[in-house]
Design a protein around this motif. Structure first.
Motif, PDB file in Angstrom:
ATOM      1  N   HIS A 126      -5.046 -21.750  -1.956  1.00 11.84           N
ATOM      2  CA  HIS A 126      -6.440 -21.300  -1.997  1.00 11.84           C
ATOM      3  C   HIS A 126      -6.520 -19.799  -2.249  1.00 11.84           C
ATOM      4  N   LEU A 127      -7.550 -19.433  -2.991  1.00 17.50           N
ATOM      5  CA  LEU A 127      -7.708 -18.062  -3.468  1.00 17.50           C
ATOM      6  C   LEU A 127      -8.610 -17.223  -2.566  1.00 17.50           C
ATOM      7  N   ASP A 128      -9.413 -17.839  -1.738  1.00 16.06           N
ATOM      8  CA  ASP A 128     -10.416 -17.120  -0.955  1.00 16.06           C
ATOM      9  C   ASP A 128      -9.874 -16.670   0.394  1.00 16.06           C
ATOM     10  N   THR A 129     -10.627 -15.779   1.050  1.00 19.23           N
ATOM     11  CA  THR A 129     -10.311 -15.303   2.395  1.00 19.23           C
ATOM     12  C   THR A 129     -11.550 -15.426   3.279  1.00 19.23           C
ATOM     13  N   VAL A 130     -11.353 -15.208   4.580  1.00 22.28           N
ATOM     14  CA  VAL A 130     -12.506 -15.084   5.466  1.00 22.28           C
ATOM     15  C   VAL A 130     -13.107 -13.690   5.308  1.00 22.28           C
ATOM     16  N   ALA A 131     -14.293 -13.512   5.845  1.00 19.22           N
ATOM     17  CA  ALA A 131     -14.976 -12.230   5.751  1.00 19.22           C
ATOM     18  C   ALA A 131     -14.174 -11.140   6.458  1.00 19.22           C
ATOM     19  N   GLY A 132     -14.101  -9.976   5.834  1.00 15.27           N
ATOM     20  CA  GLY A 132     -13.480  -8.816   6.468  1.00 15.27           C
ATOM     21  C   GLY A 132     -11.978  -8.818   6.489  1.00 15.27           C
ATOM     22  N   CYS A 133     -11.338  -9.791   5.847  1.00 18.76           N
ATOM     23  CA  CYS A 133      -9.875  -9.894   5.882  1.00 18.76           C
ATOM     24  C   CYS A 133      -9.325  -9.871   4.462  1.00 18.76           C
ATOM     25  N   PRO A 134      -8.379  -8.963   4.150  1.00 16.99           N
ATOM     26  CA  PRO A 134      -7.809  -8.925   2.803  1.00 16.99           C
ATOM     27  C   PRO A 134      -6.898 -10.104   2.501  1.00 16.99           C
ATOM     28  N   GLY A 135      -6.423 -10.804   3.544  1.00 18.63           N
ATOM     29  CA  GLY A 135      -5.721 -12.062   3.355  1.00 18.63           C
ATOM     30  C   GLY A 135      -4.412 -11.966   2.606  1.00 18.63           C
ATOM     31  N   ALA A 136      -3.518 -11.073   3.008  1.00 16.74           N
ATOM     32  CA  ALA A 136      -2.217 -10.981   2.348  1.00 16.74           C
ATOM     33  C   ALA A 136      -1.399 -12.249   2.589  1.00 16.74           C
ATOM     34  N   ASP A 137      -1.305 -12.672   3.854  1.00 20.07           N
ATOM     35  CA  ASP A 137      -0.601 -13.924   4.125  1.00 20.07           C
ATOM     36  C   ASP A 137      -1.514 -15.106   3.858  1.00 20.07           C
ATOM     37  N   ASP A 138      -2.762 -15.016   4.295  1.00 23.12           N
ATOM     38  CA  ASP A 138      -3.730 -16.100   4.172  1.00 23.12           C
ATOM     39  C   ASP A 138      -4.819 -15.737   3.153  1.00 23.12           C
ATOM     40  N   ASN A 139      -4.606 -15.944   1.824  1.00 23.04           N
ATOM     41  CA  ASN A 139      -3.501 -16.721   1.321  1.00 23.04           C
ATOM     42  C   ASN A 139      -2.991 -16.133   0.012  1.00 23.04           C
ATOM     43  N   ALA A 140      -3.002 -14.775  -0.080  1.00 23.52           N
ATOM     44  CA  ALA A 140      -2.409 -14.157  -1.269  1.00 23.52           C
ATOM     45  C   ALA A 140      -0.934 -14.521  -1.387  1.00 23.52           C
ATOM     46  N   SER A 141      -0.261 -14.746  -0.252  1.00 21.65           N
ATOM     47  CA  SER A 141       1.144 -15.144  -0.308  1.00 21.65           C
ATOM     48  C   SER A 141       1.300 -16.481  -1.024  1.00 21.65           C
ATOM     49  N   GLY A 142       0.423 -17.440  -0.721  1.00 18.29           N
ATOM     50  CA  GLY A 142       0.481 -18.730  -1.391  1.00 18.29           C
ATOM     51  C   GLY A 142       0.156 -18.638  -2.862  1.00 18.29           C
ATOM     52  N   VAL A 143      -0.846 -17.828  -3.213  1.00 21.72           N
ATOM     53  CA  VAL A 143      -1.217 -17.656  -4.622  1.00 21.72           C
ATOM     54  C   VAL A 143      -0.098 -16.968  -5.390  1.00 21.72           C
TER      55      VAL A 143
END
Length: 345
Positions: free
Chosen positions: A117-134
């Motif tokens: 998945h490409l999206d994140t929750v609000a306020g979070c850059p999401g490196a692990d969740d889920n830029a790592s997966g992408v």
């Protein structure tokens, strides 16, 4: 035919080509800011452009598939580490888009879907969740596209996972692939590892529901240094293959395998609602495929049960282990290349 002798050779070949620095660049670009179709639409379009550009450079053809759904039960996208079961909400209308990529000139062999998945929750850059997966999925595209005869594979980048797997639920019902779907691999928060004792937590009731897995984690000092591989009977052989590929890495990538006893289809989803420890196994896009009767497995570093940055502004690129993330990509690419025809084992 026994494919085991071929796995180490392919892992060595793919490892030579995999690039942890390239993975870092992808994560740093994606996790530069939060990504949300509702709260940060420009960031989502920027992320889509990056994914499409990298796939095109690797020889893949990408199609953007919009969806418009109404009155869907899902989740909020608030940041924080609260259990997701406490954040249910009804969405009146959601408009988003998945990205679906295939190599040109594909044949009629059944395809394996690999998704993140490409999206994140609000306020979070999401490196692990889920830029790592992408990022791992982009690396898999490069690795598989460079094989002399690439396997039958479809890559999917899902929208609105954080709102309740909205994009993958749409995709699982309407895969839109040119071939039959043989199975699915989900990459969910796969880049955070912790070697210190006590860094791996277990959900409440997990020891009773899955005593062997809990005992294995505890006997290793509850170190968060492994990839959790969740599968069902329908993907037992594929899970065994992924574990074998991870073991061929140098050094071997630790794996903890968890077999979900539920059947694929709606009955499995109902059991998950009734048994809280089991419901944690449904916390990503693979569950949408399970519920549609499609064999699937999930790879994860267990999110909030290990990573204190989960759904927080501190989920940043400097917290990711890029060498082990490359190993995850290689093991996944090798599994797709040798995907077992029967699925079970």
């Amino acid at each position: 035919m026994d494919l085991a002798p071929d796995v180490p050779a392919l892992v060595r070949e793919l490892t030579r080509r995999a690039d942890p620095l390239r993975l870092r660049h992808d994560v740093e670009y994606l996790a530069d800011r939060p990504r949300s179709r509702i709260r940060a639409p420009e960031a989502m379009l920027r992320a889509e452009a990056r994914v499409t550009s990298e796939l095109a450079a690797a020889g893949w053809r990408t199609e953007r598939r919009p969806f418009d759904v109404r009155w869907r039960l899902g989740l909020t996208d608030r940041h924080g580490r609260r259990a997701r079961a406490l954040t249910l909400r009804m969405h009146r209308r959601l408009t988003g888009a998945n990205l679906v990529a295939e190599l040109p000139g594909g044949d009629d062999r059944p395809t394996v879907v690999v998704g993140a998945h490409l999206d994140t929750v609000a306020g979070c850059p999401g490196a692990d969740d889920n830029a790592s997966g992408v990022a791992a999925l982009l690396e898999i595209a490069r690795l598989l596209g460079g094989l002399p005869r690439p396997p039958a594979v479809t890559l999917m980048f899902f929208d609105m996972e954080e709102l309740g797997m909205i994009g993958s639920r749409f995709a699982a019902r309407r895969p839109g692939c040119t071939r039959q779907v043989a199975g699915m691999i989900c990459l969910e928060s796969v880049g955070f590892f912790a070697n210190e004792p006590g860094t791996q937590l277990l959900p409440a009731g997990f020891g009773m529901a899955f005593p062997r897995v809990a005992a294995a984690v505890r006997s290793a000092g509850q170190r968060g240094d492994f990839t959790l591989l969740v599968h069902r009977r329908s993907t037992a052989a594929a899970a065994s293959l992924w574990r074998r590929a991870a073991g061929a890495a140098e050094p071997p990538l630790p794996v903890v395998t968890l077999r979900d006893p539920r059947p694929d289809g709606p009955l499995g989803a109902l059991v998950g609602l009734a048994v809280p420890p089991v419901s944690h196994l449904d916390r990503s896009d693979h569950a949408a495929f399970w519920n549609a009767g499609i064999p699937a497995l999930m790879l994860t570093s267990t999110a909030n049960f290990r990573n204190r940055n989960y759904h927080r502004p501190t989920d940043t690129p400097d917290t990711i282990d890029y060498r082990r993330l490359a190993d995850v990509a290689v093991a996944t690419a090798a599994t797709v290349a040798f995907w077992p025809a029967g699925g079970t084992g």
